[in-house]
Design an enzyme around this catalytic site. Structure first.
Site, PDB file in Angstrom:
ATOM      1  N   LYS A  44       1.076  -1.342   0.020  1.00 28.31           N
ATOM      2  CA  LYS A  44       0.061   0.136   0.179  1.00 28.31           C
ATOM      3  C   LYS A  44       0.818   1.471   0.103  1.00 28.31           C
ATOM      4  O   LYS A  44       2.021   1.263   0.223  1.00 28.31           O
ATOM      5  CB  LYS A  44      -0.774  -0.157   1.306  1.00 28.31           C
ATOM      6  CG  LYS A  44      -0.095  -0.037   2.467  1.00 28.31           C
ATOM      7  CD  LYS A  44      -1.173  -0.249   3.587  1.00 28.31           C
ATOM      8  CE  LYS A  44      -0.526  -0.198   5.118  1.00 28.31           C
ATOM      9  NZ  LYS A  44      -1.120  -0.515   6.242  1.00 28.31           N
ATOM     10  N   ARG A 142     -10.646   1.570  13.917  1.00 31.80           N
ATOM     11  CA  ARG A 142     -10.383   2.069  12.768  1.00 31.80           C
ATOM     12  C   ARG A 142     -11.529   2.037  11.790  1.00 31.80           C
ATOM     13  O   ARG A 142     -12.794   2.506  11.760  1.00 31.80           O
ATOM     14  CB  ARG A 142      -9.135   2.241  12.260  1.00 31.80           C
ATOM     15  CG  ARG A 142      -8.644   2.882  10.976  1.00 31.80           C
ATOM     16  CD  ARG A 142      -7.071   2.682  10.655  1.00 31.80           C
ATOM     17  NE  ARG A 142      -6.751   1.651  10.214  1.00 31.80           N
ATOM     18  CZ  ARG A 142      -5.562   1.028   9.610  1.00 31.80           C
ATOM     19  NH1 ARG A 142      -4.633   1.973   9.716  1.00 31.80           N
ATOM     20  NH2 ARG A 142      -5.403  -0.309   9.274  1.00 31.80           N
ATOM     21  N   TYR A 271      16.725  30.211   6.036  1.00 28.63           N
ATOM     22  CA  TYR A 271      15.429  30.860   6.400  1.00 28.63           C
ATOM     23  C   TYR A 271      15.585  30.949   7.911  1.00 28.63           C
ATOM     24  O   TYR A 271      15.733  30.120   8.688  1.00 28.63           O
ATOM     25  CB  TYR A 271      14.160  30.262   6.062  1.00 28.63           C
ATOM     26  CG  TYR A 271      13.712  30.354   4.555  1.00 28.63           C
ATOM     27  CD1 TYR A 271      13.770  31.509   3.862  1.00 28.63           C
ATOM     28  CD2 TYR A 271      13.646  28.773   3.841  1.00 28.63           C
ATOM     29  CE1 TYR A 271      13.524  31.464   2.446  1.00 28.63           C
ATOM     30  CE2 TYR A 271      13.349  29.153   2.609  1.00 28.63           C
ATOM     31  CZ  TYR A 271      13.281  30.215   1.881  1.00 28.63           C
ATOM     32  OH  TYR A 271      12.864  30.315   0.507  1.00 28.63           O
TER      33      TYR A 271
HETATM   34  C1  LIG Z   1      -0.856  -1.819   6.529  1.00 29.13           C
HETATM   35  C2  LIG Z   1      -1.505  -3.258   6.785  1.00 29.13           C
HETATM   36  C3  LIG Z   1      -0.813  -4.207   6.747  1.00 29.13           C
HETATM   37  C4  LIG Z   1       0.596  -4.413   6.836  1.00 29.13           C
HETATM   38  O1  LIG Z   1       1.205  -3.968   8.035  1.00 29.13           O
HETATM   39  P1  LIG Z   1       2.848  -4.014   8.569  1.00 29.13           P
HETATM   40  O2  LIG Z   1       3.015  -3.713   9.906  1.00 29.13           O
HETATM   41  O3  LIG Z   1       3.475  -2.841   7.401  1.00 29.13           O
HETATM   42  O4  LIG Z   1       3.225  -5.045   8.188  1.00 29.13           O
HETATM   43  C5  LIG Z   1      -1.453  -5.462   7.076  1.00 29.13           C
HETATM   44  N1  LIG Z   1      -2.881  -5.479   7.188  1.00 29.13           N
HETATM   45  C6  LIG Z   1      -3.461  -4.392   6.926  1.00 29.13           C
HETATM   46  C7  LIG Z   1      -5.046  -4.345   6.866  1.00 29.13           C
HETATM   47  C8  LIG Z   1      -2.735  -3.221   6.884  1.00 29.13           C
HETATM   48  O5  LIG Z   1      -3.552  -2.030   6.638  1.00 29.13           O
END
Ligand SMILES: *Cc1c(COP(=O)(O)O)cnc(C)c1O
Length: 378
Positions: A44, A142, A271
């Protein structure tokens, strides 16, 4: 791309992405997973900044059974580049996106009756059946359905036409932190809820809960599939895991010194003059800044490597430039390679150290890198 096709030499700030290292990480992690579990490579957020399409293709070559992304756009880009394994959407979708999700054969999760009905209606229109997963909230608060709501959801939605219930999952709140008691409670809640659903005739063939930490540490929770993300890019989420598996950082961020100048003592730099030279100092300009995803919090704090030595950031980082103090580096000159992240000579600056300087985490360090930084795949 078309407008810039005639550029012959690009901005010197480049992210080198080592596909070989990524491939090895996927293989090494795959060796640790339970025989009955599939591997979903979570790529992702533009593959944590590494580029979703090249990384997605390499993940499949290295043996990932499935891919996980958050944005419909990421899934669509993978499909358009010819990836044909199942692609899961781990982020929420809107009702308006249901049509695109079906056209691109992506696998979303559902956590509401309304969305299940919308997807069902869109699938029927196209005369297809879309596999779906139910997402359950066991403590992250969430996404996902309350465990107490899932049974009545199934009674309403399980038999809707145009969809098939392929899986059910949850995402733990505190596994990276090593809070095992809490994590086991969340796991138990998931397990008990699924058992109740099954005793009522609602079956979900693929059950899954494991992100990187559970993938590395708890084979007993691998179930039908694991979903590691950050570990594939070379960084175990917790220091305690570093001995468990060999992981190589996949990204190296390099640039060049575009200007080196000597400034007299008491000269304000950058700056607001938040840094003032203490003596005669050699200050160099590196063309990376906020617009590349290099954070303001690194001002007067972070370091970069030049000629194998550490050079401290001085002054506040601006949109496109960062200033570093190279006074103590012999023979330094304009055009020298600068390593913002990665190894140079005997020295190394890795993402966890940058995260410490920023007061952040490795996910943010990697995923912040903007699209305008050219990726070079090696
Ligand atoms: C981001 C995510 C993962 C991967 O998490 P990591 O800690 O980066 O391995 C797995 N499952 C879901 C639902 C996620 O949102």
């Amino acid at each position: 791309m078309r407008q810039t096709a005639r550029i012959t030499s690009h901005n010197p700030t480049v992210a080198e992405v080592d596909l070989g290292a990524f491939h090895e990480n996927v293989r090494n992690i795959k060796k640790r997973i339970h025989d009955d579990s599939m591997l979903m490579a979570v790529i992702k957020t533009n593959a944590y900044g590494h580029g979703v399409v090249p990384i997605g293709k390499e993940a499949v070559k290295a043996g990932a059974d499935r891919l996980g992304v958050t944005a419909v756009e990421e899934g669509a880009a993978l499909r358009e580049s010819g990836v044909d394994v199942p692609i899961h959407l781990l982020g929420s979708i809107t009702f308006e996106q249901a049509g695109d999700v079906i056209e691109y054969e992506l696998t979303p999760f559902v956590a509401s009756t309304e969305l299940a009905k919308t997807i069902s209606a869109e699938a029927i229109k196209r005369n297809v059946t879309l596999p779906l997963h139910v997402k359950m909230d066991t403590g992250l608060h969430r996404f996902g359905m309350e465990p107490g709501e899932v049974l009545s959801f199934c009674e309403t939605c399980y038999d809707l036409p145009g969809i098939s219930w392929e899986g059910i999952y949850t995402h733990f709140s505190s596994a990276d932190e090593g809070e095992w008691e809490k994590t086991e409670q969340e796991y138990q809640l998931f397990h008990d809820t699924v058992a109740e659903l099954e005793s009522n005739g609602f079956h979900f063939p693929i059950k899954h809960v494991a992100a990187s930490t559970i993938t590395l540490e708890r084979q007993d929770m691998h179930l039908g599939m694991v979903r590691p993300g950050i570990a594939l890019f070379g960084y175990a989420p917790a220091p305690r895991q570093r001995k468990m598996v060999r992981l190589k950082p996949v990204m190296r961020l390099r640039s060049k010194l575009v200007r080196v100048r000597e400034l007299p003592p008491e000269t304000p730099v950058g700056y607001g003059g938040s840094y003032v030279t203490k003596k005669k100092e050699k200050i160099a300009v590196v063309p990376i800044g906020l617009g590349d995803g290099y954070h303001l919090a690194l001002s007067n704090k972070g370091q970069m490597l030049v000629r194998g030595q550490r050079a401290g950031i001085v002054g506040s980082i601006s949109l496109d430039q960062t200033l570093i103090d190279v006074t103590n580096i012999d023979g330094v000159s304009e055009g020298d390679e600068v390593i913002v992240m990665g190894r140079q000579g005997d020295n190394e600056i890795l993402a966890p150290q940058i995260a410490d300087w920023m007061g952040s985490n490795v996910d943010e360090v990697l995923a912040s890198l903007m699209m305008r930084v050219q990726r070079e795949y090696i």
